[in-house]
Scaffold this motif. Structure first.
Motif, short mmCIF file in Angstrom:
data_model
loop_
_atom_site.label_atom_id
_atom_site.label_comp_id
_atom_site.label_asym_id
_atom_site.label_seq_id
_atom_site.Cartn_x
_atom_site.Cartn_y
_atom_site.Cartn_z
N GLY A 193 -8.07 14.96 -8.45
CA GLY A 193 -7.11 14.80 -9.53
C GLY A 193 -6.30 13.51 -9.51
O GLY A 193 -5.56 13.23 -10.46
N ILE A 194 -6.43 12.69 -8.46
CA ILE A 194 -5.59 11.49 -8.35
C ILE A 194 -5.91 10.46 -9.43
O ILE A 194 -5.02 9.82 -9.98
CB ILE A 194 -5.68 10.85 -6.94
N GLN A 232 0.85 -1.19 0.00
CA GLN A 232 0.00 0.00 0.00
C GLN A 232 0.89 1.23 0.00
O GLN A 232 1.86 1.30 0.74
CB GLN A 232 -0.87 -0.01 1.25
N ARG A 233 0.58 2.20 -0.84
CA ARG A 233 1.37 3.43 -0.93
C ARG A 233 0.45 4.64 -0.96
O ARG A 233 -0.62 4.59 -1.55
CB ARG A 233 2.20 3.47 -2.22
N ARG A 234 0.91 5.72 -0.38
CA ARG A 234 0.20 6.99 -0.48
C ARG A 234 0.75 7.71 -1.72
O ARG A 234 1.96 7.89 -1.86
CB ARG A 234 0.43 7.83 0.76
N ILE A 235 -0.14 8.08 -2.63
CA ILE A 235 0.25 8.72 -3.88
C ILE A 235 -0.18 10.18 -3.82
O ILE A 235 -1.36 10.48 -3.64
CB ILE A 235 -0.41 8.04 -5.09
N ILE A 236 0.79 11.06 -3.97
CA ILE A 236 0.50 12.49 -3.97
C ILE A 236 0.86 13.12 -5.32
O ILE A 236 0.19 14.01 -5.79
CB ILE A 236 1.25 13.21 -2.83
N ASN A 237 1.91 12.60 -5.94
CA ASN A 237 2.35 13.19 -7.19
C ASN A 237 2.94 12.11 -8.11
O ASN A 237 3.02 10.95 -7.75
CB ASN A 237 3.36 14.31 -6.95
#
Length: 166
Positions: free
Chosen positions: A28-29, A2-7
């Motif tokens: 926008g994700i 699991q990863r947090r995606i910001i950019n």
């Protein structure tokens, strides 16, 4: 994993994944993940909820299926009606669906089944070229078609990938 995606840089860390499952509601994700996956050729699946509707799909196989940008799958500004455009933008900018387990669990389970079918090469992937919704208050399925659009700005010019199959 699991990863947090910001950019976009966060997505670059997932290039070795066989498939990305997106379950996020940051503005926008979805478009960011779609653009990344169409560019890199990575397969991805969106899973979410809309009020009491468990939703999964479309499963995006770049160069083979439609992508998130091929069809209008969420409320967007209308084409040409300025007053309506402003209203839709205001509603979308403030809206946060309530989250509850009784809707999240079926969405996760049905999306997981499609992931297993795709990666395992068995059965029919239900979210292929469509977004599927399970209306939990009525126990009925609904779908939004999402076929590949040759005019799509993100994936329209891609040729079918030889490594991906359905």
């Amino acid at each position: 994993m699991q990863r947090r995606i910001i950019n976009r840089a966060d997505l670059d860390t997932l290039t070795k994944a066989d498939l990305i499952v997106l379950s996020a509601d940051s503005p926008g994700i979805t478009e960011l993940v779609n653009a990344h996956c169409v560019t890199t050729g990575q397969v991805w699946l969106n899973v979410c909820y809309v009020n009491d509707i468990a939703v999964w799909g479309p499963l995006v196989i770049p160069g083979v299926t439609g992508c998130w940008a091929c069809q209008r799958l969420t409320a967007r500004d209308s084409s040409g009606n300025t007053e309506l455009d402003i209203l839709v933008s205001r509603i979308n900018s403030r809206y946060q669906s309530p989250s509850h387990g009784s809707t999240n669990m079926p969405a996760a389970a049905l999306a997981s089944l499609d992931v297993l079918k795709y990666l395992g090469g068995f059965g029919s992937v239900q979210s292929l070229n469509r977004k599927v919704g399970l209306w939990t208050h009525e126990l009925r399925l609904d779908e939004q078609s999402s076929p590949r659009n040759p005019e799509c700005p993100a994936s329209g010019s891609m040729r079918a990938s030889s490594k991906s199959s359905v």
